[in-house]
Design an enzyme around this catalytic site. Sequence first.
Site, short mmCIF file in Angstrom:
data_model
loop_
_atom_site.label_atom_id
_atom_site.label_comp_id
_atom_site.label_asym_id
_atom_site.label_seq_id
_atom_site.Cartn_x
_atom_site.Cartn_y
_atom_site.Cartn_z
N GLU A 502 0.80 -1.03 -0.06
CA GLU A 502 -0.06 0.09 0.15
C GLU A 502 0.81 1.24 -0.10
O GLU A 502 0.62 2.20 0.89
CB GLU A 502 -0.81 -0.07 1.17
CG GLU A 502 -2.13 -1.16 0.86
CD GLU A 502 -3.19 -1.09 1.73
OE1 GLU A 502 -3.44 -0.02 2.61
OE2 GLU A 502 -4.10 -1.79 1.73
C1 LIG Z 1 2.65 -9.43 0.98
C2 LIG Z 1 2.31 -8.37 -0.27
C3 LIG Z 1 0.91 -8.26 -0.69
C4 LIG Z 1 0.60 -7.67 -1.78
N1 LIG Z 1 -0.68 -7.36 -2.07
C5 LIG Z 1 -0.85 -6.70 -3.20
C6 LIG Z 1 -2.12 -6.76 -3.97
O1 LIG Z 1 -3.18 -7.52 -3.14
N2 LIG Z 1 -2.59 -6.22 -5.01
C7 LIG Z 1 -1.46 -5.55 -5.70
O2 LIG Z 1 -1.48 -4.92 -6.78
N3 LIG Z 1 -0.21 -5.18 -4.98
C8 LIG Z 1 -0.22 -6.13 -4.02
N4 LIG Z 1 1.55 -5.90 -3.52
C9 LIG Z 1 2.37 -5.22 -4.08
C10 LIG Z 1 2.61 -3.94 -3.43
O3 LIG Z 1 1.94 -3.01 -3.61
C11 LIG Z 1 4.09 -3.60 -3.92
O4 LIG Z 1 5.04 -4.92 -3.58
C12 LIG Z 1 4.60 -2.29 -3.64
O5 LIG Z 1 3.79 -1.47 -4.56
C13 LIG Z 1 5.99 -1.96 -4.03
O6 LIG Z 1 6.48 -2.49 -5.16
P1 LIG Z 1 7.75 -3.45 -5.39
O7 LIG Z 1 7.72 -4.57 -4.40
O8 LIG Z 1 7.84 -3.91 -6.73
O9 LIG Z 1 9.09 -2.65 -4.85
P2 LIG Z 1 9.72 -1.52 -6.06
O10 LIG Z 1 8.81 -0.67 -6.42
O11 LIG Z 1 10.71 -2.32 -6.84
O12 LIG Z 1 10.58 -0.57 -4.81
C14 LIG Z 1 11.75 -0.83 -4.20
C15 LIG Z 1 12.08 -0.06 -3.25
O13 LIG Z 1 12.54 1.43 -3.82
C16 LIG Z 1 11.72 2.41 -3.14
N5 LIG Z 1 11.34 3.43 -4.20
C17 LIG Z 1 10.67 3.24 -5.34
N6 LIG Z 1 10.52 4.20 -6.20
C18 LIG Z 1 11.14 5.27 -5.17
C19 LIG Z 1 10.94 6.61 -5.15
N7 LIG Z 1 10.71 7.32 -6.30
N8 LIG Z 1 11.69 7.30 -4.26
C20 LIG Z 1 12.08 6.73 -3.10
N9 LIG Z 1 12.21 5.38 -3.20
C21 LIG Z 1 11.44 4.57 -4.10
C22 LIG Z 1 10.45 1.77 -2.54
O14 LIG Z 1 9.92 2.64 -1.43
C23 LIG Z 1 11.21 0.30 -2.13
O15 LIG Z 1 11.78 0.61 -0.71
C24 LIG Z 1 1.70 -6.77 -2.32
C25 LIG Z 1 3.03 -7.10 -1.96
C26 LIG Z 1 3.28 -7.78 -1.04
C27 LIG Z 1 4.87 -7.91 -0.74
#
Ligand SMILES: Cc1cc2nc3c(=O)[nH]c(=O)nc-3n(C[C@H](O)[C@H](O)[C@H](O)COP(=O)(O)OP(=O)(O)OC[C@H]3O[C@@H](n4cnc5c(N)ncnc54)[C@H](O)[C@@H]3O)c2cc1C
Length: 824
Positions: A502
């Site tokens: 989220e």
């Molecule tokens: C257990 C779990 C349940 C989930 N459930 C759902 C669901 O039901 N539906 C759904 O659609 N998604 C779901 N998600 C996905 C979740 O919303 C994403 O994991 C989240 O948006 C982060 O994306 P990512 O993991 O690809 O990390 P990335 O986007 O690759 O980010 C990696 C890191 O980079 C940082 N970062 C990225 N951009 C920036 C920026 N501009 N400035 C500073 N820092 C930055 C982030 O804060 C993070 O620390 C779920 C994820 C998990 C782990």
Amino acid sequence: MIYASIALAVIAAMWLLAYHRANAVAWSLGLAAFSAAITFATGAPPAVYSVLWVVTALFAAFSIVKPLRQAVITRPIFGLYKKILPQVSQTEQEALDAGSIWWDADLFSGKPDWDKMFAYPQAKLSAEERAFVDGPVNELCSMLHEWDITHERMDLPPEVWKFIRDKGLLGIIIPRSYGGLGFSAFAHSEIVTRISTRSGTAAVTVMVPNSLGPAELLIHYGTEQQKDHYLPRLAKGLEIPCFALTNPDAGSDAGAIPDFGIVCKGMHEGSEVLGVRMTWEKRYITLGPVATILGVAFKLYDPDKLIGSEEDIGITLALIPTSHKGVNIGRRHIPLGAAFMNGPNSGKDVFIPMDWIIGGQKQVGHGWRMLVECLAAGRSISLPSMSMAAGKLGSRATGAYARVRSQFRTPIGKFEGVEEPLARIGGNTYLMDATRRMTMVALDSGEKPSVISAICKYHMTERMRIILNDAMDIHGGKAIMMGPNNYLGSGYMTIPIAITVEGANILTRSMIIFGQGAIRCHPFVLKEIKAAAENNLAAFDRALWGHMTFTASNTARSLWLGITGGEGVSVPGPLETRRYLQMMTRFSSAFALLSDVSMFVIGGSLKRREKISARLGDILSLLYMASATVKRFEDEGRQKEDLPLLTWAMHDSFFRIQVAMDGVLANFPSRFIAAWLRMMVFPKGLTLDAPSDRVGSQVASILLTPGAARDRLTEGCYVPGDVNDVIGKLEAAMVAVIEADPIEARIRKAVKEGKLKQRDTAGRRAAAVAQQVITQLEMDQLRRADELRSEVIAVDDFEHDLSRATKEEEKWQPDKKMAAVASM
Ligand SMILES: Cc1cc2nc3c(=O)[nH]c(=O)nc-3n(C[C@H](O)[C@H](O)[C@H](O)COP(=O)(O)OP(=O)(O)OC[C@H]3O[C@@H](n4cnc5c(N)ncnc54)[C@H](O)[C@@H]3O)c2cc1C
């Protein structure tokens, strides 16, 4: 002498005018008074006072006569502004426009209206909601055994799934007219919190359909037909929903999803209809593997212009039955420390009819806004409530354990070194719950506070991380050995989930809180941007001059309140909190000044200066949470016993605000402006301290002592009366150990006086009974306390092969294996 007096009077008058945000007429009159003083009281030559009168007349003309001001001053600034205004993408614009602003705007104003804050209602459950929380929710909690869920079956037991569905827990937010529970946001939060104190897996399972799931989207944007079909089925648990936004290539940057759909005609149920041919690949989707309906976000294109003139329509949301041909779903990911259902799904060239789009054709292209709007509500509830559970359970269990567990013949909670993390656990829990309660009030009065929701998501989950780390340290090995008796390990392991979902935390802190707050909450910035977008000079002029008065005022206020520390500011409320409100008024002014100058100096690139933006966001967040804490103290009837919690939370918040402001100034790109700002913000230097050891010790004592303050702090935590339950036993042990204290003290006294000479505990106690130092009943009490203490400090152990019966002959038998190796 006369010149010095006039100079002083001028400075005082300017300061007063600025401080009170005087209008152009008042400033002009002030300037006229100054010119008159120079003309008549100093004997200055005519050339000097003539110039002064001309300046006064020009100032009055340009500031009061708006058409003149607009034509001569505002217009060139407007031109420049339009040129330097950074380009905002449609996605960013929709995110900026989504949701509403609330108390956060007051904190941005430099002059919060504290009466308004106190007038917000209290978060309260209705009788029916209370009965539900104490009835079915408690019953559910009693069915949950996290070890069994996360290690034995990697799923909720079937009877728990059934209970959740049957009791309507998947439809907490669905209106009653559709058969849902239709509960308030506060009740929703209380339910998630209570379940979370028992099982994160169950809490996530309940939380997700009630958060950013299809139900929330359907309630706000669904067509009547979609609502009538899905909402009653979701409410009754006949459908399991999930919502899929995240793509392997688009996580945080969710607006960049490559998933797409093409508007076209296709066959559906034997007829040719208008629809969308979709291709998507999603991952991490909670409840996905067991979902019956799948919400999907994708980008819609209409190359043949079948539904309008636009080819690139934008993000669109659809609701697809998972049984639909071409939907690949069912595989599972395994989230750290939890066993809720989560997995990938995909589809290639899957045709869906147009009426599967949420809101129908009318809502195509509005998906991003729909998601951001809904996130504002869900994000304020779900993860903050789970974090709250960590705070409540962390406070209750860690306090009890630290009282029951002794080392060096002292309960570990009494060591100063342990008091410190205990105080962090208690103080943070008090502040977090205050924040949650105040935010629920906003939601229940119809707000969708987007900035506040980001504040809650980030800060509550980060504080949960602090609390669980501290709780783990205090428990030592007890919380490290996994098994049914470990009530912290799973929660500790799931921290990164709450941090990531989220809106991942680093991104939320660095980009969203201040990025969105500065535009949404600032009294003039959004007006200026809108005026520029609409090319409306008159509106820009109003906003610009208002902005200038605002900045001048905050400069004057920041300096004065920095010198006085806010003393003398008139604030409402009880004596115990007045000083805190005065200090927050000071910080609000300083924050408004820092924000304005940062936006002015760093401009559009502030978006990329994430470290500055993050610190400014921290200040806004801390002001929000600290003000919510004062409100909580007031709402709860100014409980004297809670004063250490309030004091700790306030001192911690103010100290952190000081650190954040100092960080902005130390890293400000213009050193000259930074030096000036430092004078305005910290005229007396960095004067604030972190919470004192004495207050920390008082907070720790609340956690270590059964009583009203501990109960208030941990209210909502599931605490079974059953001593066979791991938490029930901990509670009983705490009480038993405390009650045994005076009995043991009498025995120790008798030993000191030489009445009891036995070396072993059993012998000494028996003699104590015989010599009537203690009664037999008290002896039994001591035994019971010992028993409970031993059970509480016990950890689980298992068969060396963890009882995994294998048919293979070669079980893990190190001696045999080594012998075989040696004979080779
Ligand atoms: C257990 C779990 C349940 C989930 N459930 C759902 C669901 O039901 N539906 C759904 O659609 N998604 C779901 N998600 C996905 C979740 O919303 C994403 O994991 C989240 O948006 C982060 O994306 P990512 O993991 O690809 O990390 P990335 O986007 O690759 O980010 C990696 C890191 O980079 C940082 N970062 C990225 N951009 C920036 C920026 N501009 N400035 C500073 N820092 C930055 C982030 O804060 C993070 O620390 C779920 C994820 C998990 C782990």
